[in-house]
Design a protein around this motif. Structure first.
Motif, PDB file in Angstrom:
ATOM      1  N   SER A   1       8.626  -1.420  -8.598  1.00 43.39           N
ATOM      2  CA  SER A   1       7.935  -1.446  -7.427  1.00 43.39           C
ATOM      3  C   SER A   1       7.935  -2.790  -6.454  1.00 43.39           C
ATOM      4  CB  SER A   1       6.448  -1.352  -7.655  1.00 43.39           C
ATOM      5  OG  SER A   1       6.002  -0.060  -8.115  1.00 43.39           O
TER       6      SER A   1
ATOM      7  N   THR B   1      11.326  -2.651  -4.590  1.00 41.97           N
ATOM      8  CA  THR B   1      11.241  -1.808  -3.405  1.00 41.97           C
ATOM      9  C   THR B   1      10.271  -2.544  -2.063  1.00 41.97           C
ATOM     10  OG1 THR B   1      11.011   0.178  -4.779  1.00 41.97           O
ATOM     11  CG2 THR B   1      10.276   0.535  -2.597  1.00 41.97           C
TER      12      THR B   1
ATOM     13  N   ASN C   1       0.714  -1.348   0.053  1.00 43.07           N
ATOM     14  CA  ASN C   1      -0.142   0.089  -0.027  1.00 43.07           C
ATOM     15  C   ASN C   1       1.025   1.280  -0.017  1.00 43.07           C
ATOM     16  OD1 ASN C   1      -1.256   2.069   2.183  1.00 43.07           O
ATOM     17  ND2 ASN C   1      -2.716   1.725   0.671  1.00 43.07           N
ATOM     18  N   GLU C   2       1.754   1.218   0.758  1.00 43.62           N
ATOM     19  CA  GLU C   2       2.879   2.147   1.007  1.00 43.62           C
ATOM     20  C   GLU C   2       3.404   2.597  -0.311  1.00 43.62           C
ATOM     21  OE1 GLU C   2       5.774   4.687   3.637  1.00 43.62           O
ATOM     22  OE2 GLU C   2       3.481   3.877   3.809  1.00 43.62           O
ATOM     23  N   GLU C   3       4.057   1.504  -0.926  1.00 45.76           N
ATOM     24  CA  GLU C   3       4.456   1.822  -2.437  1.00 45.76           C
ATOM     25  C   GLU C   3       3.704   2.028  -3.568  1.00 45.76           C
ATOM     26  OE1 GLU C   3       7.649   2.270  -3.082  1.00 45.76           O
ATOM     27  OE2 GLU C   3       7.440   2.186  -5.291  1.00 45.76           O
ATOM     28  N   THR C   4       2.642   1.581  -3.672  1.00 42.87           N
ATOM     29  CA  THR C   4       1.816   1.432  -4.638  1.00 42.87           C
ATOM     30  C   THR C   4       0.426   2.132  -4.583  1.00 42.87           C
ATOM     31  OG1 THR C   4       0.554  -0.508  -4.248  1.00 42.87           O
ATOM     32  CG2 THR C   4       2.554  -0.588  -5.602  1.00 42.87           C
ATOM     33  N   GLY C   5      -0.025   2.258  -3.510  1.00 46.91           N
ATOM     34  CA  GLY C   5      -1.118   2.912  -3.329  1.00 46.91           C
ATOM     35  C   GLY C   5      -2.385   1.921  -3.316  1.00 46.91           C
TER      36      GLY C   5
ATOM     37  N   ARG D   1       5.133   9.737  -2.813  1.00 50.90           N
ATOM     38  CA  ARG D   1       6.145   9.037  -2.431  1.00 50.90           C
ATOM     39  C   ARG D   1       7.078   8.667  -3.954  1.00 50.90           C
ATOM     40  NH1 ARG D   1       7.968   4.655   0.596  1.00 50.90           N
ATOM     41  NH2 ARG D   1       8.771   2.891  -0.634  1.00 50.90           N
TER      42      ARG D   1
ATOM     43  N   ASN E   1      11.912  -3.459   1.254  1.00 48.19           N
ATOM     44  CA  ASN E   1      10.973  -3.013   2.617  1.00 48.19           C
ATOM     45  C   ASN E   1      10.663  -4.050   3.482  1.00 48.19           C
ATOM     46  OD1 ASN E   1      11.726  -0.232   1.936  1.00 48.19           O
ATOM     47  ND2 ASN E   1       9.474  -0.047   0.877  1.00 48.19           N
TER      48      ASN E   1
ATOM     49  N   VAL F   1       0.829   7.977  -2.558  1.00 47.49           N
ATOM     50  CA  VAL F   1       1.684   7.127  -3.644  1.00 47.49           C
ATOM     51  C   VAL F   1       2.294   8.183  -4.539  1.00 47.49           C
ATOM     52  CG1 VAL F   1      -0.129   6.537  -5.119  1.00 47.49           C
ATOM     53  CG2 VAL F   1       2.066   5.202  -5.013  1.00 47.49           C
TER      54      VAL F   1
ATOM     55  N   ARG G   1      19.742  -0.393  -0.903  1.00 44.94           N
ATOM     56  CA  ARG G   1      18.464   0.326  -0.352  1.00 44.94           C
ATOM     57  C   ARG G   1      18.080   1.801  -1.282  1.00 44.94           C
ATOM     58  NH1 ARG G   1      14.724  -1.267   2.949  1.00 44.94           N
ATOM     59  NH2 ARG G   1      14.679   0.822   3.566  1.00 44.94           N
TER      60      ARG G   1
END
Lengths: 82, 416
Positions: free
Chosen positions: A43, A46, A17-21, B73, A50, B70, B131
């Motif tokens: 994505s 990432t 959710n954080e990365e892609t919504g 980000r 994470n 998003v 990272r």
């Protein structure tokens, strides 16, 4: 420390959710990252990095292509933790 | 739609996110109220690095308040600001129904994705290469904002990024005119963006003694043409303008703010940062803008000056105006709006283009703030104290933008 399947799933859903919504409720065990969730390779990298940090595991780059579904990722993370 | 070198280009949409407002109406209202966007920075890094400058003009509405999580980000702040401004401009233009192959994007930046570049460098050093964010490169590239807007609007005629320091946003207008006149697009979404509120650029600008150090009174620090000016105030934000061929705009019944009638560009080839002191390059840009607008010197009713509040730059521009206009120079009302917004670098040219357009639209030249003692070397009619009404009837206003590297851009807008 090993996490339950539900804990890993919930943690992974938050990372996705954080990365892609994408809504966390959409991140279900049988969903494919590419076909169902439309997550691209950038994505995915990432999300992997994470997840490594969150769950204290190492997911080798060669392994990432085998993580086709959310279940694949959850299973891998659980076995890597044990 | 057919186009040619004499196709008239009109302004149909405006969008901006700036240190004095999150939208164009908010920004314009703050400008007319004489509000400064400069304030003391509350970042820990100001003290951590003992920066000589403790203040700047930060964006009024953080993008997190208007963009999806998003988006914040995956986009550098320079792209976030540009996207916010582009959405406003596109909606303001009436969200034109147009084939994607007929829309182009031209959005410049002075520095590009400097936050991403420097933050990812920190990540590399602290945590190693694994990272580093996979989107680091597309986020830091200076064409990122143009690409983000192209994706947003499905603009497929082309997406371009002029980079000419503090003239970038104005140069984007010039390139947009060429795209429409050469027949490659009917609408161009054009402007500039900048997000350099980071200790490294601040230290760099401070090292070259370009920034005001009036730490005890930030709101009074940007004081173009005042005898006590001591440098510019760093600003940030984006300003985007929808430009369109007049025929296309009329065919869809669009509201037209003004005509972008003329563009002039030149290079000083004098010094990497110092303006040519007699202003010959800047004067040539102004005269070219006026000539290509088909206007006479006496038609120019207003100038929105570049005027950053540096001791040398303000006088060099004034010299250029006098060189271009001769005896008329002292009778043209000049506004220096950076006195309120600070200097938005790559977004300055397009933001001040918006101010110039609105000055024509509302027939008012905004007052420059903080000019307590007008520098006698300036010799221009600087609007201060009260706004100045502009005459009715057809008039032309000029907007100057200059950038490190010797880039000079002048835009001539005509009232409609």
């Amino acid at each position: 420390m090993a996490s339950t399947e539900q804990e890993v799933l919930e943690g992974l859903a938050e990372i996705v959710n954080e990365e892609t919504g994408i809504d966390t409720a959409e991140v279900e065990l049988d969903k494919s990252f590419t076909d169902d969730l439309d997550i691209d390779s950038l994505s995915m990298m990432t999300i992997v990095v994470n997840a490594e940090e969150r769950f204290g595991v190492r997911i080798p780059d060669d392994e990432v292509k085998n993580l086709k579904t959310v279940r694949d990722a959850v299973t891998f993370i659980q076995s890597a933790q044990s | 739609m057919t186009s040619s070198s004499d196709t008239r280009i009109v302004v149909t949409g405006l969008g901006a996110t700036t240190p004095i407002g999150g939208t164009v109406p908010e920004t314009w209202e703050a400008l007319l109220a004489g509000r400064s966007g400069a304030r003391t920075l509350e970042f820990d890094w100001v003290a951590e690095y003992s920066l000589p400058v403790h203040f700047a003009a930060q964006i009024a509405t953080p993008p997190e308040q208007v963009l999806a999580k998003v988006e914040t980000r995956r986009l550098d702040p320079s792209s976030q600001y540009a996207l916010v401004a582009a959405r406003e401009a596109w909606a303001d233009a009436g969200s034109p129904d147009i084939a994607p192959e007929r829309i182009a994007v031209v959005v410049g930046s002075g520095i590009g994705g400097v936050h991403t570049l420097l933050n990812q460098w920190d990540t590399l050093r602290e945590k190693g290469p694994r990272r580093v964010y996979p989107l680091a490169v597309p986020m830091l590239m200076p064409n990122g904002p143009a690409a983000a807007i192209s994706l947003e609007l499905s603009a497929r005629a082309g997406a371009h990024t002029p980079v000419s320091a503090c003239a970038s946003g104005a140069e984007a207008m010039g390139y947009a005119v060429q795209l429409i006149r050469s027949g490659r697009a009917d609408i161009v979404v054009a402007g500039g963006t900048e997000a350099a509120m980071h200790p490294m650029p601040i230290a760099g600008f401070a090292a070259m003694q370009a920034l005001s150090t009036r730490n005890d009174d930030p709101a009074a620090a940007s004081r173009p043409y005042d005898t006590d000016r001591d440098g510019f105030v760093l600003g940030e934000g984006a300003a985007i303008i929808v430009l369109e061929s007049e025929a296309h705009a009329q065919a869809r019944g669009a509201r037209i703010y003004a005509e972008l009638a003329g563009v002039g560009m030149s290079a000083d080839a004098h010094h990497i940062t110092a303006p040519e002191p007699e202003g010959s390059g800047a004067a040539r840009a102004m005269l070219e803008a006026i000539e290509t607008a088909g206007a006479a010197l006496s038609d120019i009713a207003h100038i929105n000056a570049h005027a950053t509040s540096t001791p040398v730059g303000d006088v060099a521009e004034a010299n250029a105006v006098r060189r271009a206009f001769g005896e008329l120079a002292g009778s043209i009302p000049v506004s220096a709006t950076k006195s309120m917004t600070g200097h938005l670098l790559g977004a300055a040219g397009s933001l001040e283009a918006i101010f110039t357009i609105l000055s024509l639209h509302h027939r008012v030249a905004p007052a420059t703030i903080n000019v307590d003692n007008l520098d006698p070397e300036v010799g221009l009619d600087v609007v201060r104290g009260e706004h100045r009404a502009l005459p009715e009837g057809p008039i032309v206003a000029l907007n100057n933008s200059f950038g490190f590297g010797g880039h000079n851009v002048a835009l001539a807008f005509r009232s409609v």
